[in-house]
Write a protein that holds these residues in place. Structure first.
Motif, PDB file in Angstrom:
ATOM      1  N   ASP A  65       0.818  -1.213   0.000  1.00  0.00           N
ATOM      2  CA  ASP A  65       0.000   0.000   0.000  1.00  0.00           C
ATOM      3  C   ASP A  65       0.854   1.266   0.000  1.00  0.00           C
ATOM      4  O   ASP A  65       0.453   2.283  -0.564  1.00  0.00           O
ATOM      5  N   ILE A  66       1.998   1.204   0.666  1.00  0.00           N
ATOM      6  CA  ILE A  66       2.907   2.355   0.746  1.00  0.00           C
ATOM      7  C   ILE A  66       4.339   1.842   0.645  1.00  0.00           C
ATOM      8  O   ILE A  66       4.685   0.834   1.260  1.00  0.00           O
ATOM      9  N   VAL A  67       5.166   2.555  -0.107  1.00  0.00           N
ATOM     10  CA  VAL A  67       6.608   2.353  -0.061  1.00  0.00           C
ATOM     11  C   VAL A  67       7.166   3.527   0.723  1.00  0.00           C
ATOM     12  O   VAL A  67       7.046   4.680   0.313  1.00  0.00           O
ATOM     13  N   ASP A  68       7.720   3.236   1.889  1.00  0.00           N
ATOM     14  CA  ASP A  68       8.288   4.241   2.787  1.00  0.00           C
ATOM     15  C   ASP A  68       9.804   4.187   2.626  1.00  0.00           C
ATOM     16  O   ASP A  68      10.412   3.135   2.823  1.00  0.00           O
ATOM     17  N   VAL A  69      10.420   5.325   2.275  1.00  0.00           N
ATOM     18  CA  VAL A  69      11.830   5.346   1.905  1.00  0.00           C
ATOM     19  C   VAL A  69      12.684   6.024   2.969  1.00  0.00           C
ATOM     20  O   VAL A  69      12.509   7.211   3.253  1.00  0.00           O
ATOM     21  N   PHE A  70      13.615   5.252   3.509  1.00  0.00           N
ATOM     22  CA  PHE A  70      14.641   5.731   4.436  1.00  0.00           C
ATOM     23  C   PHE A  70      15.997   5.645   3.742  1.00  0.00           C
ATOM     24  O   PHE A  70      16.887   4.930   4.181  1.00  0.00           O
ATOM     25  N   ARG A  71      16.153   6.328   2.645  1.00  0.00           N
ATOM     26  CA  ARG A  71      17.417   6.333   1.900  1.00  0.00           C
ATOM     27  C   ARG A  71      17.735   7.770   1.515  1.00  0.00           C
ATOM     28  O   ARG A  71      16.856   8.624   1.484  1.00  0.00           O
ATOM     29  N   ARG A  72      18.991   8.019   1.181  1.00  0.00           N
ATOM     30  CA  ARG A  72      19.388   9.355   0.726  1.00  0.00           C
ATOM     31  C   ARG A  72      18.668   9.693  -0.583  1.00  0.00           C
ATOM     32  O   ARG A  72      18.292   8.809  -1.348  1.00  0.00           O
ATOM     33  N   ALA A  73      18.520  10.976  -0.819  1.00  0.00           N
ATOM     34  CA  ALA A  73      17.761  11.446  -1.988  1.00  0.00           C
ATOM     35  C   ALA A  73      18.270  10.859  -3.295  1.00  0.00           C
ATOM     36  O   ALA A  73      17.473  10.501  -4.168  1.00  0.00           O
ATOM     37  N   GLU A  74      19.584  10.718  -3.437  1.00  0.00           N
ATOM     38  CA  GLU A  74      20.115  10.214  -4.714  1.00  0.00           C
ATOM     39  C   GLU A  74      19.732   8.753  -4.971  1.00  0.00           C
ATOM     40  O   GLU A  74      19.793   8.288  -6.108  1.00  0.00           O
ATOM     41  N   ALA A  75      19.292   8.025  -3.953  1.00  0.00           N
ATOM     42  CA  ALA A  75      18.866   6.630  -4.124  1.00  0.00           C
ATOM     43  C   ALA A  75      17.386   6.511  -4.485  1.00  0.00           C
ATOM     44  O   ALA A  75      16.907   5.422  -4.786  1.00  0.00           O
ATOM     45  N   VAL A  76      16.663   7.634  -4.461  1.00  0.00           N
ATOM     46  CA  VAL A  76      15.206   7.602  -4.630  1.00  0.00           C
ATOM     47  C   VAL A  76      14.734   7.253  -6.044  1.00  0.00           C
ATOM     48  O   VAL A  76      13.781   6.474  -6.186  1.00  0.00           O
TER      49      VAL A  76
END
Length: 130
Positions: A65-76
């Protein structure tokens, strides 16, 4: 965000270290009835759930339902591309994570984008309206 329609949250960059914000957020979400799906290639399980190396490795029969991202912006960008390909309805970039180009691409593909906000804080706020 209507959390009543959310069941499964894939957390990209989820750490297995208890002192990390990603772990604390994931534990909070689990404690509040959400299934977390860890995405971390360096571990096998986190908080009792099987971890996957990337979004593509999560079996198709597990809805996200959601992908929650805890990565640096360049990995997005590749994470957003995988979420679009999979048809995930919401991409959530945690506090401090901003990538306007990837967000625009996600919105153009019909995804809801929440950026630079903490899902735990937002859930707390929605559960305890003023």
């Amino acid at each position: 965000m209507d959390f009543s329609k959310v069941h499964n949250i894939a957390i990209v960059g989820l750490s297995d270290k208890e002192d990390r914000p990603s772990y604390q957020v994931a534990r909070y979400l689990q404690d509040h009835g959400f299934r977390i799906i860890p995405v971390n290639p360096a571990v096998e399980t986190i908080l009792g759930e099987k971890a996957y190396p990337d979004l593509e490795a999560i079996p198709a029969d597990i809805p996200i339902d959601i992908v929650d991202v805890f990565r640096r912006a360049e990995a997005v960008p590749p994470i957003v591309d995988a979420a679009i390909k999979r048809g995930v309805p919401v991409i959530w970039l945690q506090e401090g994570v901003v990538h306007e180009e990837a967000a625009a691409r996600a919105r153009a593909a019909g995804l809801e984008v929440i950026m630079d906000r903490c899902i735990k804080k937002e859930h707390l706020r929605s559960s305890n309206p003023l």
